[in-house]
Design a protein around this motif. Structure first.
Motif, PDB file in Angstrom:
ATOM      1  N   TRP A 243      10.776 -49.091 -28.784  1.00 29.56           N
ATOM      2  CA  TRP A 243      11.569 -50.258 -28.408  1.00 29.56           C
ATOM      3  C   TRP A 243      11.125 -50.891 -27.099  1.00 29.56           C
ATOM      4  O   TRP A 243      11.309 -52.085 -26.890  1.00 29.56           O
ATOM      5  N   TRP A 244      10.570 -50.077 -26.188  1.00 29.72           N
ATOM      6  CA  TRP A 244      10.197 -50.586 -24.877  1.00 29.72           C
ATOM      7  C   TRP A 244       8.740 -50.249 -24.555  1.00 29.72           C
ATOM      8  O   TRP A 244       8.162 -49.333 -25.133  1.00 29.72           O
ATOM      9  N   ASN A 245       8.197 -50.979 -23.597  1.00 28.92           N
ATOM     10  CA  ASN A 245       6.857 -50.688 -23.090  1.00 28.92           C
ATOM     11  C   ASN A 245       6.957 -49.467 -22.181  1.00 28.92           C
ATOM     12  O   ASN A 245       7.530 -49.540 -21.099  1.00 28.92           O
ATOM     13  N   THR A 246       6.430 -48.338 -22.625  1.00 27.57           N
ATOM     14  CA  THR A 246       6.657 -47.080 -21.932  1.00 27.57           C
ATOM     15  C   THR A 246       5.363 -46.305 -21.777  1.00 27.57           C
ATOM     16  O   THR A 246       4.432 -46.435 -22.595  1.00 27.57           O
ATOM     17  N   LEU A 247       5.295 -45.493 -20.730  1.00 23.61           N
ATOM     18  CA  LEU A 247       4.129 -44.637 -20.506  1.00 23.61           C
ATOM     19  C   LEU A 247       4.156 -43.417 -21.420  1.00 23.61           C
ATOM     20  O   LEU A 247       3.123 -42.799 -21.667  1.00 23.61           O
ATOM     21  N   HIS A 248       5.330 -43.065 -21.892  1.00 22.21           N
ATOM     22  CA  HIS A 248       5.475 -41.841 -22.672  1.00 22.21           C
ATOM     23  C   HIS A 248       4.824 -41.990 -24.041  1.00 22.21           C
ATOM     24  O   HIS A 248       4.944 -43.027 -24.685  1.00 22.21           O
ATOM     25  N   GLN A 249       4.126 -40.938 -24.458  1.00 27.76           N
ATOM     26  CA  GLN A 249       3.478 -40.978 -25.762  1.00 27.76           C
ATOM     27  C   GLN A 249       4.502 -40.849 -26.880  1.00 27.76           C
ATOM     28  O   GLN A 249       5.634 -40.434 -26.658  1.00 27.76           O
ATOM     29  N   GLY A 250       4.075 -41.173 -28.110  1.00 24.49           N
ATOM     30  CA  GLY A 250       4.961 -41.068 -29.253  1.00 24.49           C
ATOM     31  C   GLY A 250       5.156 -39.639 -29.683  1.00 24.49           C
ATOM     32  O   GLY A 250       4.793 -38.693 -28.971  1.00 24.49           O
ATOM     33  N   ALA A 251       5.744 -39.469 -30.862  1.00 27.50           N
ATOM     34  CA  ALA A 251       6.034 -38.128 -31.366  1.00 27.50           C
ATOM     35  C   ALA A 251       4.742 -37.326 -31.517  1.00 27.50           C
ATOM     36  O   ALA A 251       3.746 -37.829 -32.048  1.00 27.50           O
ATOM     37  N   THR A 252       4.776 -36.074 -31.063  1.00 31.51           N
ATOM     38  CA  THR A 252       3.608 -35.208 -31.163  1.00 31.51           C
ATOM     39  C   THR A 252       3.301 -34.870 -32.611  1.00 31.51           C
ATOM     40  O   THR A 252       2.166 -34.901 -33.047  1.00 31.51           O
ATOM     41  N   PHE A 253       4.351 -34.524 -33.361  1.00 36.15           N
ATOM     42  CA  PHE A 253       4.201 -34.351 -34.804  1.00 36.15           C
ATOM     43  C   PHE A 253       5.551 -34.543 -35.455  1.00 36.15           C
ATOM     44  O   PHE A 253       6.584 -34.353 -34.838  1.00 36.15           O
ATOM     45  N   THR A 254       5.528 -34.958 -36.713  1.00 35.36           N
ATOM     46  CA  THR A 254       6.756 -35.137 -37.486  1.00 35.36           C
ATOM     47  C   THR A 254       6.588 -34.433 -38.823  1.00 35.36           C
ATOM     48  O   THR A 254       5.491 -34.049 -39.220  1.00 35.36           O
ATOM     49  N   LEU A 255       7.694 -34.286 -39.532  1.00 40.42           N
ATOM     50  CA  LEU A 255       7.665 -33.648 -40.842  1.00 40.42           C
ATOM     51  C   LEU A 255       7.245 -34.608 -41.949  1.00 40.42           C
ATOM     52  O   LEU A 255       6.960 -34.185 -43.059  1.00 40.42           O
ATOM     53  N   THR A 256       7.202 -35.903 -41.638  1.00 36.18           N
ATOM     54  CA  THR A 256       6.910 -36.907 -42.665  1.00 36.18           C
ATOM     55  C   THR A 256       5.499 -37.463 -42.573  1.00 36.18           C
ATOM     56  O   THR A 256       5.052 -38.157 -43.482  1.00 36.18           O
ATOM     57  N   GLU A 257       4.782 -37.189 -41.468  1.00 38.39           N
ATOM     58  CA  GLU A 257       3.443 -37.725 -41.295  1.00 38.39           C
ATOM     59  C   GLU A 257       2.460 -36.609 -40.989  1.00 38.39           C
ATOM     60  O   GLU A 257       2.826 -35.564 -40.459  1.00 38.39           O
ATOM     61  N   LYS A 258       1.200 -36.839 -41.305  1.00 36.10           N
ATOM     62  CA  LYS A 258       0.158 -35.869 -41.032  1.00 36.10           C
ATOM     63  C   LYS A 258      -0.051 -35.756 -39.525  1.00 36.10           C
ATOM     64  O   LYS A 258      -0.154 -36.774 -38.831  1.00 36.10           O
ATOM     65  N   PRO A 259      -0.079 -34.537 -38.964  1.00 31.60           N
ATOM     66  CA  PRO A 259      -0.246 -34.377 -37.514  1.00 31.60           C
ATOM     67  C   PRO A 259      -1.560 -34.974 -37.030  1.00 31.60           C
ATOM     68  O   PRO A 259      -2.591 -34.884 -37.712  1.00 31.60           O
ATOM     69  N   ALA A 260      -1.516 -35.592 -35.844  1.00 36.00           N
ATOM     70  CA  ALA A 260      -2.728 -36.164 -35.264  1.00 36.00           C
ATOM     71  C   ALA A 260      -3.605 -35.084 -34.640  1.00 36.00           C
ATOM     72  O   ALA A 260      -4.804 -35.292 -34.448  1.00 36.00           O
ATOM     73  N   MET A 261      -3.010 -33.924 -34.322  1.00 34.59           N
ATOM     74  CA  MET A 261      -3.750 -32.837 -33.709  1.00 34.59           C
ATOM     75  C   MET A 261      -4.357 -31.940 -34.772  1.00 34.59           C
ATOM     76  O   MET A 261      -3.855 -31.873 -35.891  1.00 34.59           O
TER      77      MET A 261
END
Length: 255
Positions: free
Chosen positions: A182-200
């Motif tokens: 929702w906002w311009n933030t320095l914090h990264q997005g979700a590290t991993f979720t149950l619905t998407e393939k992990p980026a790591m």
């Protein structure tokens, strides 16, 4: 459907809860110890370095699970508040009062580890980032529930007040979750979720998953311990409590 409602009403019985929680407690404790030991050791010692952050990213194995648990615990408080207000279950208030300090500790740990992670990543211990600020508000909400429960001497009034505050405070949970979108933030997005393939890679996210499960088992074990003590305190005059205490004393004497 009928069986689920029967189980739900049984859960409102302090005697039944004390018995079933006593059987669950050893399993949760063992799972917590094993999962945390394996997950944290794997993550801190054997997981590969991050290609950008190096070894500093390893704080993720404490920060992410505690942040997840802090939010989940507050959702549980709100659910307990609804159950207490609608169905008048005394155990709902017991759960709310006993879980609030645990949630506050998890939130504090998440904020501290986030600051430790933020220093090498952002160059600052703290920034008024949307997610950091909403997590700080979550900590204040926990403090408010704890203080409210202790400030009101009448147990029923305290239970209602804490339940209302827990329910109203739920508005902060989606803000925490979606603040990075929702906002311009320095914090990264979700590290991993149950619905998407992990980026790591799996060597990095699997120990994180184990650690998160371990923290949830730890929360369950500590919550049951606190609730069992509170139930004994509140039901001290009940005959089943006296029988339980006498039985425990007998078993200790037999040893």
């Amino acid at each position: 459907m009928k069986m689920s409602w029967t189980w739900f009403h049984k859960l409102g019985s302090p005697k039944w809860f004390y018995a079933i929680s006593g059987r669950m407690l050893p399993w949760l404790s063992v799972c917590a110890v094993v999962l945390l030991l394996v997950g944290i050791t794997w993550g801190l010692a054997f997981a590969p370095q991050d290609y950008q952050q190096g070894n500093s990213f390893r704080i993720i194995y404490i920060h992410v699970p505690t942040a997840m648990l802090a939010q989940s615990c507050y959702v549980m408080l709100a659910v307990a508040g609804v159950v207490g207000l609608v169905w008048k279950m005394k155990l709902a208030d017991v759960a709310l009062q006993c879980a609030a300090p645990i949630g506050a500790w998890m939130t504090a740990v998440a904020l501290v580890t986030g600051a430790i992670w933020g220093k090498p990543t952002w160059g600052s211990w703290w920034v008024w980032d949307a997610r950091l600020t909403s997590m700080l508000i979550l900590l204040f909400l926990y403090f408010g529930i704890i203080a409210l429960g202790q400030a009101i001497s009448n147990r029923d009034s305290a239970a209602k007040a804490c339940a209302v505050l827990a329910i109203v405070g739920m508005v902060n949970i989606p803000i925490i979750k979606y603040s990075v979108e929702w906002w311009n933030t320095l914090h990264q997005g979700a590290t991993f979720t149950l619905t998407e393939k992990p980026a790591m890679p799996v060597e990095m996210w699997l120990p994180l998953l184990l650690t998160a499960l371990g923290f949830y088992c730890f929360f369950g074990a500590v919550l049951l311990l606190r609730m069992r003590l509170e139930v004994l305190k509140r039901e001290a005059r009940a005959s089943w409590v006296k029988d339980e205490v006498l039985g425990q004393l007998g078993r200790e004497a037999a040893r």
